[in-house]
Design a protein around this motif. Structure first.
Motif, short mmCIF file in Angstrom:
data_model
loop_
_atom_site.label_atom_id
_atom_site.label_comp_id
_atom_site.label_asym_id
_atom_site.label_seq_id
_atom_site.Cartn_x
_atom_site.Cartn_y
_atom_site.Cartn_z
N ALA A 161 0.84 -1.20 0.00
CA ALA A 161 0.00 0.00 0.00
C ALA A 161 0.87 1.24 0.00
O ALA A 161 2.03 1.21 0.43
CB ALA A 161 -0.93 0.00 1.21
N LEU A 162 0.31 2.33 -0.51
CA LEU A 162 0.95 3.64 -0.46
C LEU A 162 0.08 4.58 0.35
O LEU A 162 -1.15 4.58 0.22
CB LEU A 162 1.14 4.21 -1.87
N ALA A 163 0.72 5.38 1.21
CA ALA A 163 -0.02 6.31 2.06
C ALA A 163 0.76 7.60 2.19
O ALA A 163 1.98 7.65 1.95
CB ALA A 163 -0.25 5.70 3.45
N ALA A 164 0.06 8.67 2.57
CA ALA A 164 0.69 9.97 2.75
C ALA A 164 0.05 10.70 3.93
O ALA A 164 -1.16 10.58 4.16
CB ALA A 164 0.58 10.81 1.48
N ASP A 165 0.88 11.42 4.67
CA ASP A 165 0.42 12.31 5.73
C ASP A 165 0.74 13.74 5.31
O ASP A 165 1.84 14.02 4.82
CB ASP A 165 1.12 12.04 7.06
N VAL A 166 -0.19 14.64 5.52
CA VAL A 166 0.03 16.06 5.25
C VAL A 166 -0.29 16.83 6.52
O VAL A 166 -1.36 16.64 7.12
CB VAL A 166 -0.86 16.56 4.08
N GLY A 167 0.64 17.69 6.96
CA GLY A 167 0.44 18.38 8.22
C GLY A 167 0.83 19.84 8.18
O GLY A 167 1.64 20.27 7.35
N LEU A 168 0.24 20.61 9.09
CA LEU A 168 0.58 22.02 9.31
C LEU A 168 0.84 22.22 10.79
O LEU A 168 0.17 21.61 11.65
CB LEU A 168 -0.55 22.94 8.87
N ASN A 169 1.81 23.07 11.10
CA ASN A 169 2.08 23.43 12.49
C ASN A 169 2.29 24.93 12.60
O ASN A 169 3.04 25.53 11.83
CB ASN A 169 3.32 22.71 13.03
N TYR A 170 1.59 25.52 13.57
CA TYR A 170 1.77 26.92 13.92
C TYR A 170 2.44 26.96 15.28
O TYR A 170 1.90 26.43 16.26
CB TYR A 170 0.43 27.66 13.96
N TYR A 171 3.62 27.59 15.35
CA TYR A 171 4.35 27.66 16.61
C TYR A 171 4.70 29.10 16.92
O TYR A 171 5.43 29.76 16.18
CB TYR A 171 5.62 26.82 16.55
N ASN A 172 4.16 29.60 18.04
CA ASN A 172 4.44 30.94 18.53
C ASN A 172 5.44 30.81 19.67
O ASN A 172 5.08 30.44 20.79
CB ASN A 172 3.16 31.62 19.00
N GLU A 173 6.70 31.10 19.37
CA GLU A 173 7.76 30.90 20.37
C GLU A 173 7.60 31.85 21.55
O GLU A 173 7.91 31.49 22.69
CB GLU A 173 9.12 31.11 19.71
N GLU A 174 7.12 33.08 21.30
CA GLU A 174 6.97 34.05 22.38
C GLU A 174 5.91 33.60 23.38
O GLU A 174 6.05 33.82 24.59
CB GLU A 174 6.61 35.43 21.80
N ARG A 175 4.86 32.96 22.90
CA ARG A 175 3.78 32.51 23.77
C ARG A 175 3.91 31.03 24.13
O ARG A 175 3.08 30.51 24.88
CB ARG A 175 2.42 32.74 23.10
N ASP A 176 4.94 30.36 23.60
CA ASP A 176 5.13 28.92 23.84
C ASP A 176 3.85 28.15 23.52
O ASP A 176 3.39 27.30 24.29
CB ASP A 176 5.56 28.65 25.28
N LEU A 177 3.30 28.41 22.35
CA LEU A 177 2.04 27.80 21.91
C LEU A 177 2.25 27.09 20.59
O LEU A 177 2.82 27.65 19.65
CB LEU A 177 0.96 28.87 21.77
N SER A 178 1.76 25.85 20.51
CA SER A 178 1.86 25.06 19.29
C SER A 178 0.47 24.54 18.91
O SER A 178 -0.23 23.97 19.74
CB SER A 178 2.82 23.88 19.49
#
Length: 334
Positions: A161-178
């Motif tokens: 089988a062939l599979a794929a993952d697609v992802g996005l990440n938003y990281y605010n270093e000043e607020r330590d938020l991901s």
């Protein structure tokens, strides 16, 4: 072949933390990162310079992970043993790539033919080969893709089988938020076991992780199985047969979609984490669960260019699972 799959696949479904039970590829949901395993088995928003996190979310890969190699080993419930290796490297100032391989062995099993007669023993196994790429869109937003080739060999039968993952990440270093979103395991079978196609465990996942002030303490919430609201679980009848039940209570259904994690990381050289997965605990209700069912814990240490991580869980009293990661940052050695 149907007899073999009917015998073998329930073992795989059990080994995959009681997933929905509708896929022959639920082993793709088993993490390769001890850091993630300590955080409940799925976490797509944890920020760490760790190449093993790519399997969870390709957007967690970046140029900060340069010339890093990692090895993973998991002793899963029963006689299952999984191992893997991954290498990551920067591609300029705003991109990175990684490659990895996983081997999953489920231990020796006795084969039977369609008449119930014992045949030769065999060791079912799966091999996953992966390639990943990520790119920074802005200072805080990154996207990535992970492509997987999956080969399964069960007795004399095989599939690809062939599979794929697609992802996005938003990281605010000043607020330590991901914040993250991932579309997991998109794709399908190319070579079938038999006449019918087996589907991949496609999923949409959301992740949130927040570090509070300078304490080093953080909390995370991961939402998964978002393509389906009602998640079945297994229950034994008086006759000893297993049947699918549905949670009709709104709150119970909601919490079966969520994993809660807590982490203490006073520096980038050490962390300890703990998580609770209600779905795992409720899935294990028919399998002699104990107080620890649904909980997992892990820790990690970095010394110069070398890192080691470990995680542990005990879904029910007859089976415990331990996972180990060893990493080496070649760039820091030079």
């Amino acid at each position: 072949m149907r007899f073999i799959l009917a015998t073998v696949l329930p073992v795989f479904a059990f080994a995959a933390y009681g997933q929905t039970g509708r896929s022959a590829y639920d082993f793709l949901t088993i993490p390769t990162s001890s850091h993630v395993y300590g955080l409940g088995g799925t976490n797509i928003a944890v920020i760490d310079d760790d190449v093993t996190l790519v399997e969870q979310n390709p957007a967690l890969l970046g140029p900060e992970i340069d010339r890093q190699v990692a090895f993973s080993y998991m002793h899963y419930m029963g006689s299952a043993n999984f191992a893997g290796a991954r290498f990551g490297m920067a591609a300029g100032d705003y991109a990175a790539w990684a490659a990895g391989i996983r081997y999953l062995s489920y231990g020796e099993m006795t084969g039977y033919d369609q008449n119930g007669m014992e045949t030769e023993s065999f060791t079912p196994s799966d091999i996953v080969v992966e390639g990943s790429y990520s790119h920074d869109f802005t200072y805080r937003l990154r996207g990535g893709i992970n492509v997987k080739g999956v080969y399964s060999n069960y007795e004399s039968y095989s599939a690809f089988a062939l599979a794929a993952d697609v992802g996005l990440n938003y990281y605010n270093e000043e607020r330590d938020l991901s914040l993250s979103v991932v579309f997991k395991n998109m794709g399908g079978q190319i070579k079938r076991f038999e006449e019918s196609y087996d589907r991949l465990p496609f999923d949409i996942q959301l992740g949130w992780m927040k570090v509070f002030s300078d304490s080093g303490f953080s909390l995370s919430v991961t939402a998964l199985h978002l393509t389906r609201w009602d998640l079945p679980y297994y229950e034994h009848t008086e006759e000893g047969l297993k049947e699918v039940k549905l949670k009709s209570n709104f709150g119970k259904n909601l919490f079966r979609h969520l994993i809660f994690g807590a982490q203490y990381q006073p520096s980038d050289r050490f962390y300890i984490d703990l998580a609770y997965n209600y779905k795992t605990r409720s899935d294990m209700s028919s399998y002699q669960r104990n107080f620890l069912s649904g909980f997992s814990a892990g820790l990690g240490i970095k010394v110069r260019s070398f890192s080691i991580g470990a995680a542990y869980s005990m879904p029910h009293k007859s089976a415990s699972t331990i996972m180990l990661n060893v990493g080496l940052n070649i760039a820091e050695m030079l």
